[in-house]
Design a protein around this motif. Sequence first.
Motif, PDB file in Angstrom:
ATOM      1  N   ILE A 171     -67.478  45.313   0.749  1.00 53.48           N
ATOM      2  CA  ILE A 171     -66.675  44.133   0.383  1.00 53.48           C
ATOM      3  C   ILE A 171     -67.213  43.527  -0.915  1.00 53.48           C
ATOM      4  CG2 ILE A 171     -66.088  41.768   1.045  1.00 53.48           C
ATOM      5  CD1 ILE A 171     -66.034  42.723   3.952  1.00 53.48           C
ATOM      6  N   CYS A 172     -68.545  43.438  -1.006  1.00 50.39           N
ATOM      7  CA  CYS A 172     -69.173  42.908  -2.219  1.00 50.39           C
ATOM      8  C   CYS A 172     -68.849  43.776  -3.430  1.00 50.39           C
ATOM      9  CB  CYS A 172     -70.691  42.828  -2.046  1.00 50.39           C
ATOM     10  SG  CYS A 172     -71.244  41.566  -0.903  1.00 50.39           S
ATOM     11  N   THR A 173     -68.960  45.073  -3.249  1.00 50.36           N
ATOM     12  CA  THR A 173     -68.663  46.008  -4.343  1.00 50.36           C
ATOM     13  C   THR A 173     -67.211  45.880  -4.781  1.00 50.36           C
ATOM     14  OG1 THR A 173     -70.301  47.558  -3.468  1.00 50.36           O
ATOM     15  CG2 THR A 173     -68.712  48.429  -5.058  1.00 50.36           C
ATOM     16  N   ALA A 174     -66.308  45.775  -3.796  1.00 50.70           N
ATOM     17  CA  ALA A 174     -64.886  45.612  -4.109  1.00 50.70           C
ATOM     18  C   ALA A 174     -64.645  44.331  -4.873  1.00 50.70           C
ATOM     19  CB  ALA A 174     -64.066  45.639  -2.810  1.00 50.70           C
ATOM     20  N   GLY A 175     -65.331  43.265  -4.456  1.00 52.97           N
ATOM     21  CA  GLY A 175     -65.187  41.983  -5.148  1.00 52.97           C
ATOM     22  C   GLY A 175     -65.662  42.057  -6.585  1.00 52.97           C
ATOM     23  N   LEU A 176     -66.791  42.702  -6.818  1.00 51.98           N
ATOM     24  CA  LEU A 176     -67.321  42.860  -8.181  1.00 51.98           C
ATOM     25  C   LEU A 176     -66.370  43.666  -9.056  1.00 51.98           C
ATOM     26  CD1 LEU A 176     -71.128  43.522  -7.606  1.00 51.98           C
ATOM     27  CD2 LEU A 176     -70.127  41.657  -8.923  1.00 51.98           C
ATOM     28  N   ILE A 177     -65.884  44.780  -8.520  1.00 50.59           N
ATOM     29  CA  ILE A 177     -64.969  45.648  -9.281  1.00 50.59           C
ATOM     30  C   ILE A 177     -63.686  44.892  -9.620  1.00 50.59           C
ATOM     31  CG2 ILE A 177     -63.535  47.713  -9.174  1.00 50.59           C
ATOM     32  CD1 ILE A 177     -65.730  49.003  -7.461  1.00 50.59           C
ATOM     33  N   LEU A 178     -63.133  44.193  -8.627  1.00 53.60           N
ATOM     34  CA  LEU A 178     -61.893  43.452  -8.847  1.00 53.60           C
ATOM     35  C   LEU A 178     -62.094  42.363  -9.901  1.00 53.60           C
ATOM     36  CD1 LEU A 178     -58.971  43.012  -8.002  1.00 53.60           C
ATOM     37  CD2 LEU A 178     -59.783  41.497  -6.172  1.00 53.60           C
ATOM     38  N   ALA A 179     -63.215  41.644  -9.795  1.00 53.74           N
ATOM     39  CA  ALA A 179     -63.514  40.568 -10.769  1.00 53.74           C
ATOM     40  C   ALA A 179     -63.646  41.135 -12.178  1.00 53.74           C
ATOM     41  CB  ALA A 179     -64.791  39.850 -10.364  1.00 53.74           C
ATOM     42  N   LEU A 180     -64.331  42.257 -12.311  1.00 52.98           N
ATOM     43  CA  LEU A 180     -64.518  42.867 -13.632  1.00 52.98           C
ATOM     44  C   LEU A 180     -63.196  43.396 -14.194  1.00 52.98           C
ATOM     45  CD1 LEU A 180     -67.871  44.790 -13.022  1.00 52.98           C
ATOM     46  CD2 LEU A 180     -67.512  42.886 -14.594  1.00 52.98           C
ATOM     47  N   LEU A 181     -62.362  43.958 -13.332  1.00 50.26           N
ATOM     48  CA  LEU A 181     -61.055  44.471 -13.777  1.00 50.26           C
ATOM     49  C   LEU A 181     -60.172  43.325 -14.279  1.00 50.26           C
ATOM     50  CD1 LEU A 181     -60.219  47.164 -11.058  1.00 50.26           C
ATOM     51  CD2 LEU A 181     -60.767  47.552 -13.472  1.00 50.26           C
ATOM     52  N   VAL A 182     -60.180  42.212 -13.526  1.00 53.37           N
ATOM     53  CA  VAL A 182     -59.361  41.051 -13.939  1.00 53.37           C
ATOM     54  C   VAL A 182     -59.873  40.509 -15.259  1.00 53.37           C
ATOM     55  CG1 VAL A 182     -58.741  38.692 -13.356  1.00 53.37           C
ATOM     56  CG2 VAL A 182     -58.704  40.466 -11.578  1.00 53.37           C
ATOM     57  N   ILE A 199     -74.267  37.946  -4.694  1.00 52.26           N
ATOM     58  CA  ILE A 199     -73.656  39.248  -4.400  1.00 52.26           C
ATOM     59  C   ILE A 199     -74.700  40.351  -4.488  1.00 52.26           C
ATOM     60  CG2 ILE A 199     -71.980  40.966  -5.194  1.00 52.26           C
ATOM     61  CD1 ILE A 199     -70.684  38.612  -3.807  1.00 52.26           C
ATOM     62  N   ASN A 200     -75.564  40.278  -5.513  1.00 51.66           N
ATOM     63  CA  ASN A 200     -76.625  41.275  -5.662  1.00 51.66           C
ATOM     64  C   ASN A 200     -77.589  41.232  -4.477  1.00 51.66           C
ATOM     65  OD1 ASN A 200     -78.196  43.211  -7.455  1.00 51.66           O
ATOM     66  ND2 ASN A 200     -79.724  41.620  -7.114  1.00 51.66           N
ATOM     67  N   HIS A 201     -77.863  40.027  -3.988  1.00 47.44           N
ATOM     68  CA  HIS A 201     -78.742  39.870  -2.829  1.00 47.44           C
ATOM     69  C   HIS A 201     -78.142  40.562  -1.603  1.00 47.44           C
ATOM     70  CE1 HIS A 201     -81.326  38.023   0.198  1.00 47.44           C
ATOM     71  NE2 HIS A 201     -80.245  37.552   0.805  1.00 47.44           N
ATOM     72  N   ILE A 202     -76.841  40.420  -1.422  1.00 49.28           N
ATOM     73  CA  ILE A 202     -76.170  41.076  -0.291  1.00 49.28           C
ATOM     74  C   ILE A 202     -76.263  42.593  -0.416  1.00 49.28           C
ATOM     75  CG2 ILE A 202     -73.968  41.410   0.897  1.00 49.28           C
ATOM     76  CD1 ILE A 202     -75.153  38.652   1.334  1.00 49.28           C
ATOM     77  N   LEU A 203     -76.052  43.085  -1.636  1.00 48.11           N
ATOM     78  CA  LEU A 203     -76.084  44.532  -1.867  1.00 48.11           C
ATOM     79  C   LEU A 203     -77.471  45.122  -1.612  1.00 48.11           C
ATOM     80  CD1 LEU A 203     -73.878  44.790  -5.092  1.00 48.11           C
ATOM     81  CD2 LEU A 203     -73.251  45.489  -2.771  1.00 48.11           C
ATOM     82  N   GLU A 204     -78.516  44.332  -1.858  1.00 47.15           N
ATOM     83  CA  GLU A 204     -79.885  44.819  -1.687  1.00 47.15           C
ATOM     84  C   GLU A 204     -80.451  44.479  -0.305  1.00 47.15           C
ATOM     85  OE1 GLU A 204     -82.143  43.189  -4.898  1.00 47.15           O
ATOM     86  OE2 GLU A 204     -81.464  44.717  -6.325  1.00 47.15           O
ATOM     87  N   SER A 205     -79.690  43.770   0.516  1.00 53.57           N
ATOM     88  CA  SER A 205     -80.171  43.361   1.835  1.00 53.57           C
ATOM     89  C   SER A 205     -79.889  44.444   2.879  1.00 53.57           C
ATOM     90  CB  SER A 205     -79.492  42.051   2.250  1.00 53.57           C
ATOM     91  OG  SER A 205     -78.102  42.266   2.461  1.00 53.57           O
ATOM     92  N   LYS A 206     -80.190  44.106   4.121  1.00 56.70           N
ATOM     93  CA  LYS A 206     -79.985  45.041   5.228  1.00 56.70           C
ATOM     94  C   LYS A 206     -78.646  44.799   5.931  1.00 56.70           C
ATOM     95  CE  LYS A 206     -84.945  45.529   6.127  1.00 56.70           C
ATOM     96  NZ  LYS A 206     -86.037  45.386   7.125  1.00 56.70           N
ATOM     97  N   ILE A 260     -63.321  33.383 -10.234  1.00 55.97           N
ATOM     98  CA  ILE A 260     -62.764  32.664  -9.085  1.00 55.97           C
ATOM     99  C   ILE A 260     -62.637  33.608  -7.892  1.00 55.97           C
ATOM    100  CG2 ILE A 260     -60.686  31.519  -8.196  1.00 55.97           C
ATOM    101  CD1 ILE A 260     -60.298  30.338 -11.010  1.00 55.97           C
ATOM    102  N   ILE A 261     -62.195  34.836  -8.153  1.00 59.05           N
ATOM    103  CA  ILE A 261     -62.103  35.850  -7.096  1.00 59.05           C
ATOM    104  C   ILE A 261     -63.483  36.100  -6.491  1.00 59.05           C
ATOM    105  CG2 ILE A 261     -61.743  38.325  -6.669  1.00 59.05           C
ATOM    106  CD1 ILE A 261     -59.411  38.221  -8.617  1.00 59.05           C
ATOM    107  N   LEU A 262     -64.499  36.206  -7.351  1.00 59.43           N
ATOM    108  CA  LEU A 262     -65.863  36.462  -6.879  1.00 59.43           C
ATOM    109  C   LEU A 262     -66.385  35.290  -6.044  1.00 59.43           C
ATOM    110  CD1 LEU A 262     -67.598  38.947  -7.261  1.00 59.43           C
ATOM    111  CD2 LEU A 262     -68.846  37.755  -9.058  1.00 59.43           C
ATOM    112  N   CYS A 263     -66.014  34.075  -6.447  1.00 59.69           N
ATOM    113  CA  CYS A 263     -66.397  32.885  -5.669  1.00 59.69           C
ATOM    114  C   CYS A 263     -65.798  32.954  -4.261  1.00 59.69           C
ATOM    115  CB  CYS A 263     -65.902  31.620  -6.370  1.00 59.69           C
ATOM    116  SG  CYS A 263     -66.828  31.146  -7.842  1.00 59.69           S
ATOM    117  N   ILE A 264     -64.550  33.404  -4.175  1.00 65.88           N
ATOM    118  CA  ILE A 264     -63.874  33.514  -2.875  1.00 65.88           C
ATOM    119  C   ILE A 264     -64.570  34.556  -2.004  1.00 65.88           C
ATOM    120  CG2 ILE A 264     -61.727  34.185  -1.732  1.00 65.88           C
ATOM    121  CD1 ILE A 264     -60.236  33.028  -4.167  1.00 65.88           C
TER     122      ILE A 264
END
Length: 276
Positions: free
Chosen positions: A265-276, A250-257, A152-156
């Motif tokens: 922000i994407c990385t933070a979202g992934l880390i937070l989602a995985l921690l939860v 999210i992966n698309h954003i990380l690999e984009s320009k 849900i956090i990642l969706c946000i």
Amino acid sequence: MFIHTALAGQWVIILAMLLWIKHPYREEKPVKNVIYWAIIMFITSGIHLYLVAIVYLFCFLNSFEVVIRDKKWKWPVISLITSFVVVIFNLYILGAFYGGVSAGAGGFGEFSSTLLTFFDAGNPDFAARILPNLPEGMYQFEGYGYLGFGMIILCIFAFIIRVNKKVKFSEAATDILRFRLLIVACVVFGIWAVIPNITIGESINEPSVRTLFSIPMPEFLVNLFSILRCNGRFIWPVCYSIFLGNLVYINHILESKEKAVTKKICTAGLILALLV
């Protein structure tokens, strides 16, 4: 899973999605595609019939994509027929047609999902949960589709990026037709999971589930749909599509320009989602 342990074999749904998205029908290797789907349908028919219905719909999407894109019918139809025959053959071996048992068990509509299923943490006896258990009908646990607080956090995070950066979700798709077909499939799966009694939340005056509206159906349709009366289970492929869609986006954003701030922000979202 109580007595329904076979339903834990949902990996076949993910396998079907993987086969369709990563190894779609190829004109130069149509037989290989037919064999792949026949194998997965054979395996699935040895696990649970609800999984057969879901996986076969992905098989249909794979074939339907070919018909739309290439205007060719032969091998897509062969794939659908072969998969169906394989299922019937395996069910016959397993004794599914022995005796005079009715195909439908009644109770269609009682085993559905609620409109809040993605945010419903479920049974209050569950040990680990952040969001509360929301009101639901007696048998609507069959339509359990909780995304998990991390997802849900990642969706946000994905939604915020979509609104602020104007990066469309479709831009992350490698094939726009397949992306659109998956969206349509999720809508169909989602509608099937919540009908015929559309429920949400709790009544103010009565501590029970609130029915927004009911779809009237003739008796013959109710009897037909009772073959798969636990329609709430069809919310599962929608959940997996949301998981897949968020991670791909999210992966698309990380690999984009995009700017470094957006990627952070994407990385933070992934880390937070995985921690939860």
